[in-house]
Scaffold this motif. Sequence first.
Motif, PDB file in Angstrom:
ATOM      1  N   THR A 183      72.423 -13.413  -8.908  1.00  0.00           N
ATOM      2  CA  THR A 183      73.385 -12.625  -8.148  1.00  0.00           C
ATOM      3  C   THR A 183      74.334 -13.532  -7.374  1.00  0.00           C
ATOM      4  O   THR A 183      75.556 -13.331  -7.379  1.00  0.00           O
ATOM      5  CB  THR A 183      72.657 -11.676  -7.180  1.00  0.00           C
ATOM      6  OG1 THR A 183      71.788 -10.843  -7.934  1.00  0.00           O
ATOM      7  CG2 THR A 183      73.636 -10.828  -6.407  1.00  0.00           C
ATOM      8  N   ALA A 184      73.775 -14.532  -6.717  1.00  0.00           N
ATOM      9  CA  ALA A 184      74.622 -15.472  -5.974  1.00  0.00           C
ATOM     10  C   ALA A 184      75.499 -16.287  -6.915  1.00  0.00           C
ATOM     11  O   ALA A 184      76.671 -16.550  -6.613  1.00  0.00           O
ATOM     12  CB  ALA A 184      73.758 -16.399  -5.138  1.00  0.00           C
ATOM     13  N   GLY A 185      74.943 -16.670  -8.049  1.00  0.00           N
ATOM     14  CA  GLY A 185      75.724 -17.432  -9.020  1.00  0.00           C
ATOM     15  C   GLY A 185      76.889 -16.641  -9.579  1.00  0.00           C
ATOM     16  O   GLY A 185      77.983 -17.180  -9.760  1.00  0.00           O
ATOM     17  N   LEU A 186      76.663 -15.365  -9.844  1.00  0.00           N
ATOM     18  CA  LEU A 186      77.753 -14.525 -10.346  1.00  0.00           C
ATOM     19  C   LEU A 186      78.844 -14.343  -9.295  1.00  0.00           C
ATOM     20  O   LEU A 186      80.038 -14.405  -9.597  1.00  0.00           O
ATOM     21  CB  LEU A 186      77.223 -13.167 -10.791  1.00  0.00           C
ATOM     22  CG  LEU A 186      76.459 -13.160 -12.104  1.00  0.00           C
ATOM     23  CD1 LEU A 186      75.821 -11.786 -12.335  1.00  0.00           C
ATOM     24  CD2 LEU A 186      77.374 -13.509 -13.245  1.00  0.00           C
ATOM     25  N   GLY A 187      78.429 -14.123  -8.065  1.00  0.00           N
ATOM     26  CA  GLY A 187      79.415 -13.964  -6.995  1.00  0.00           C
ATOM     27  C   GLY A 187      80.222 -15.226  -6.768  1.00  0.00           C
ATOM     28  O   GLY A 187      81.454 -15.183  -6.644  1.00  0.00           O
ATOM     29  N   ALA A 188      79.544 -16.355  -6.719  1.00  0.00           N
ATOM     30  CA  ALA A 188      80.256 -17.627  -6.536  1.00  0.00           C
ATOM     31  C   ALA A 188      81.086 -17.965  -7.767  1.00  0.00           C
ATOM     32  O   ALA A 188      82.159 -18.567  -7.647  1.00  0.00           O
ATOM     33  CB  ALA A 188      79.259 -18.738  -6.244  1.00  0.00           C
ATOM     34  N   GLY A 189      80.591 -17.577  -8.937  1.00  0.00           N
ATOM     35  CA  GLY A 189      81.329 -17.850 -10.166  1.00  0.00           C
ATOM     36  C   GLY A 189      82.658 -17.127 -10.226  1.00  0.00           C
ATOM     37  O   GLY A 189      83.643 -17.658 -10.740  1.00  0.00           O
ATOM     38  N   VAL A 190      82.708 -15.930  -9.689  1.00  0.00           N
ATOM     39  CA  VAL A 190      83.979 -15.181  -9.657  1.00  0.00           C
ATOM     40  C   VAL A 190      84.992 -15.911  -8.781  1.00  0.00           C
ATOM     41  O   VAL A 190      86.150 -16.104  -9.168  1.00  0.00           O
ATOM     42  CB  VAL A 190      83.742 -13.745  -9.149  1.00  0.00           C
ATOM     43  CG1 VAL A 190      85.045 -13.044  -8.854  1.00  0.00           C
ATOM     44  CG2 VAL A 190      82.927 -12.957 -10.153  1.00  0.00           C
ATOM     45  N   VAL A 191      84.544 -16.354  -7.616  1.00  0.00           N
ATOM     46  CA  VAL A 191      85.451 -17.042  -6.693  1.00  0.00           C
ATOM     47  C   VAL A 191      85.881 -18.383  -7.259  1.00  0.00           C
ATOM     48  O   VAL A 191      87.062 -18.741  -7.205  1.00  0.00           O
ATOM     49  CB  VAL A 191      84.774 -17.209  -5.312  1.00  0.00           C
ATOM     50  CG1 VAL A 191      85.631 -18.040  -4.390  1.00  0.00           C
ATOM     51  CG2 VAL A 191      84.479 -15.853  -4.703  1.00  0.00           C
ATOM     52  N   THR A 192      84.933 -19.152  -7.801  1.00  0.00           N
ATOM     53  CA  THR A 192      85.296 -20.470  -8.315  1.00  0.00           C
ATOM     54  C   THR A 192      86.107 -20.386  -9.607  1.00  0.00           C
ATOM     55  O   THR A 192      86.898 -21.283  -9.881  1.00  0.00           O
ATOM     56  CB  THR A 192      84.045 -21.341  -8.537  1.00  0.00           C
ATOM     57  OG1 THR A 192      83.118 -20.652  -9.361  1.00  0.00           O
ATOM     58  CG2 THR A 192      83.387 -21.690  -7.222  1.00  0.00           C
ATOM     59  N   SER A 193      85.947 -19.322 -10.379  1.00  0.00           N
ATOM     60  CA  SER A 193      86.799 -19.187 -11.563  1.00  0.00           C
ATOM     61  C   SER A 193      88.254 -18.956 -11.153  1.00  0.00           C
ATOM     62  O   SER A 193      89.176 -19.451 -11.809  1.00  0.00           O
ATOM     63  CB  SER A 193      86.311 -18.054 -12.459  1.00  0.00           C
ATOM     64  OG  SER A 193      86.426 -16.806 -11.803  1.00  0.00           O
ATOM     65  N   THR A 208      79.091 -23.367  -7.512  1.00  0.00           N
ATOM     66  CA  THR A 208      78.327 -22.216  -7.981  1.00  0.00           C
ATOM     67  C   THR A 208      76.827 -22.513  -7.980  1.00  0.00           C
ATOM     68  O   THR A 208      76.024 -21.685  -7.540  1.00  0.00           O
ATOM     69  CB  THR A 208      78.789 -21.818  -9.393  1.00  0.00           C
ATOM     70  OG1 THR A 208      80.194 -21.554  -9.354  1.00  0.00           O
ATOM     71  CG2 THR A 208      78.060 -20.589  -9.884  1.00  0.00           C
ATOM     72  N   ALA A 209      76.444 -23.693  -8.433  1.00  0.00           N
ATOM     73  CA  ALA A 209      75.027 -24.071  -8.452  1.00  0.00           C
ATOM     74  C   ALA A 209      74.464 -24.176  -7.042  1.00  0.00           C
ATOM     75  O   ALA A 209      73.330 -23.736  -6.783  1.00  0.00           O
ATOM     76  CB  ALA A 209      74.858 -25.391  -9.193  1.00  0.00           C
ATOM     77  N   LEU A 210      75.220 -24.740  -6.113  1.00  0.00           N
ATOM     78  CA  LEU A 210      74.761 -24.846  -4.732  1.00  0.00           C
ATOM     79  C   LEU A 210      74.604 -23.469  -4.091  1.00  0.00           C
ATOM     80  O   LEU A 210      73.664 -23.242  -3.329  1.00  0.00           O
ATOM     81  CB  LEU A 210      75.721 -25.703  -3.909  1.00  0.00           C
ATOM     82  CG  LEU A 210      75.597 -27.203  -4.139  1.00  0.00           C
ATOM     83  CD1 LEU A 210      76.709 -27.948  -3.414  1.00  0.00           C
ATOM     84  CD2 LEU A 210      74.245 -27.709  -3.691  1.00  0.00           C
ATOM     85  N   ALA A 211      75.504 -22.563  -4.392  1.00  0.00           N
ATOM     86  CA  ALA A 211      75.397 -21.210  -3.848  1.00  0.00           C
ATOM     87  C   ALA A 211      74.149 -20.513  -4.376  1.00  0.00           C
ATOM     88  O   ALA A 211      73.441 -19.832  -3.625  1.00  0.00           O
ATOM     89  CB  ALA A 211      76.642 -20.397  -4.198  1.00  0.00           C
ATOM     90  N   ALA A 212      73.859 -20.681  -5.659  1.00  0.00           N
ATOM     91  CA  ALA A 212      72.664 -20.072  -6.245  1.00  0.00           C
ATOM     92  C   ALA A 212      71.397 -20.683  -5.654  1.00  0.00           C
ATOM     93  O   ALA A 212      70.436 -19.969  -5.345  1.00  0.00           O
ATOM     94  CB  ALA A 212      72.690 -20.235  -7.756  1.00  0.00           C
ATOM     95  N   LEU A 213      71.377 -21.987  -5.475  1.00  0.00           N
ATOM     96  CA  LEU A 213      70.221 -22.661  -4.888  1.00  0.00           C
ATOM     97  C   LEU A 213      70.001 -22.221  -3.446  1.00  0.00           C
ATOM     98  O   LEU A 213      68.877 -21.919  -3.039  1.00  0.00           O
ATOM     99  CB  LEU A 213      70.411 -24.174  -4.955  1.00  0.00           C
ATOM    100  CG  LEU A 213      69.304 -25.026  -4.357  1.00  0.00           C
ATOM    101  CD1 LEU A 213      68.016 -24.847  -5.164  1.00  0.00           C
ATOM    102  CD2 LEU A 213      69.723 -26.477  -4.329  1.00  0.00           C
TER     103      LEU A 213
END
Length: 58
Positions: free
Chosen positions: A16-26, A42-47
């Motif tokens: 969930t965190a990776g998807l959210g951060a992935g939208v912003v970083t994309s 994105t990886a740091l946000a998921a971790l």
Amino acid sequence: MYKKNTDKDFVGAALTAGLGAGVVTSFAVSQGQHPLIALAITALAALFAAICHKYDLI
């Protein structure tokens, strides 16, 4: 916070965190940010989300 009796789903929290951060970083990549920096963010946000989920910080 309230110690609900639920099973922890670390993978779900990280995804969930990776998807959210992935939208912003994309969006940031489309504006010119380096893709490897975006993947690292994105990886740091998921971790961070998985750690917070494990220790009931959020």
